[in-house]
Design an enzyme around this catalytic site. Structure first.
Site, PDB file in Angstrom:
ATOM      1  CG  HIS A  43      -6.234   6.280 -22.374  1.00 23.55           C
ATOM      2  ND1 HIS A  43      -7.410   5.893 -22.989  1.00 23.55           N
ATOM      3  CD2 HIS A  43      -5.894   7.456 -22.954  1.00 23.55           C
ATOM      4  CE1 HIS A  43      -7.757   6.805 -23.879  1.00 23.55           C
ATOM      5  NE2 HIS A  43      -6.850   7.768 -23.860  1.00 23.55           N
ATOM      6  CD  GLU A  70      -7.204   1.762 -23.894  1.00 26.83           C
ATOM      7  OE1 GLU A  70      -7.792   0.680 -24.001  1.00 26.83           O
ATOM      8  OE2 GLU A  70      -7.643   2.709 -23.211  1.00 26.83           O
ATOM      9  CG  HIS A 190     -15.961   2.888 -21.911  1.00 23.56           C
ATOM     10  ND1 HIS A 190     -14.906   3.766 -21.796  1.00 23.56           N
ATOM     11  CD2 HIS A 190     -17.016   3.507 -21.352  1.00 23.56           C
ATOM     12  CE1 HIS A 190     -15.323   4.873 -21.218  1.00 23.56           C
ATOM     13  NE2 HIS A 190     -16.595   4.739 -20.930  1.00 23.56           N
TER      14      HIS A 190
END
Length: 237
Positions: A43, A70, A190
């Protein structure tokens, strides 16, 4: 079996804390795959405080499983994804100064923008997933964007599970079923951990992939990387 994609941002954070190249990101990536993970997630953020854009380019040729990038689809990010062409791109609406992702897309408000970005990625053979809060209305709107998958934002589930609230998973199951019925794949991520991943996987239908970084890397400090990955794979069977 639900696939495990390991987010390696925390490895990059540790490396960046001292400068230099220790720990070595490509070496860790190879080991993560060797130990059984079915994907690698990165990410990159605009300030490159952990994963750098150069890391993404360096990692692409060595990844033998599935590469998931991401990020917030700003111009710089879009250009990087189109250059690297990972198997999957996950669109996340995080602000530049966010410590970590903290909300899913308002797929109704940003539908036209998402349609445009997703069409470009899909036209280049890149599977798309959009980060969503567990909200049935947002799942309906996500379908209209043309996204191939959704990724359910699981922080609320993780907090509820820690408090013994086993009912919080129900809305995730409903959203996953709605997405599956509409022909979209379902990912999640998450704050998923060794403590809460089994129950989530058992309760949420059609779960194709989880992306786990912070918890997995932290647990590896106690258990070792190979043991931790093997424990996740067992719980995801």
């Amino acid at each position: 079996m639900t696939k495990l994609s390991v987010n390696i941002n925390k490895i990059a954070t540790l490396r960046n804390a001292r400068g230099g190249n220790v720990p070595n990101l490509p070496d860790f990536t190879r080991n993560i795959e060797k130990f059984g993970a079915q994907g690698i997630t990165v990410h990159p953020r605009p300030d490159e405080r952990h994963i750098r854009y150069s890391d993404v380019r360096e990692l692409k040729p060595i990844i033998t499983t599935e590469f998931n990038i991401e990020g917030n689809p700003v111009t710089k990010f879009i250009d990087l994804v189109l250059e690297v062409k990972p198997e999957q791109v996950t669109l996340v609406p995080d602000a530049e100064d966010a410590i970590t992702s903290n909300a899913g897309w308002n797929a109704k408000k940003h539908k036209d923008f998402l349609k445009e970005v997703i069409a470009e990625f899909n036209n280049n053979g890149i599977r798309t997933s959009i980060f969503l809060d567990p909200d049935l209305a947002m799942v309906d709107h996500a379908l209209d964007t043309g996204s191939n998958r959704i990724e359910l934002y699981t922080e609320d589930y993780a907090k509820a599970y820690e408090k013994g609230d086993m009912e919080a998973v129900k809305i995730y199951a409903q959203c996953a079923q709605a997405a599956t019925d509409a022909g979209m794949g379902v990912n999640a991520g998450h704050d998923l951990s060794l403590d809460n991943i089994r129950y989530f996987r058992e309760q949420v239908p059609g779960l194709l992939e989880v992306s786990i970084g912070h918890a997995l890397i932290t647990e590896s400090l106690y258990l070792g990387l190979e043991t931790t990955i093997q424990k996740y794979l067992k719980l995801l069977q």
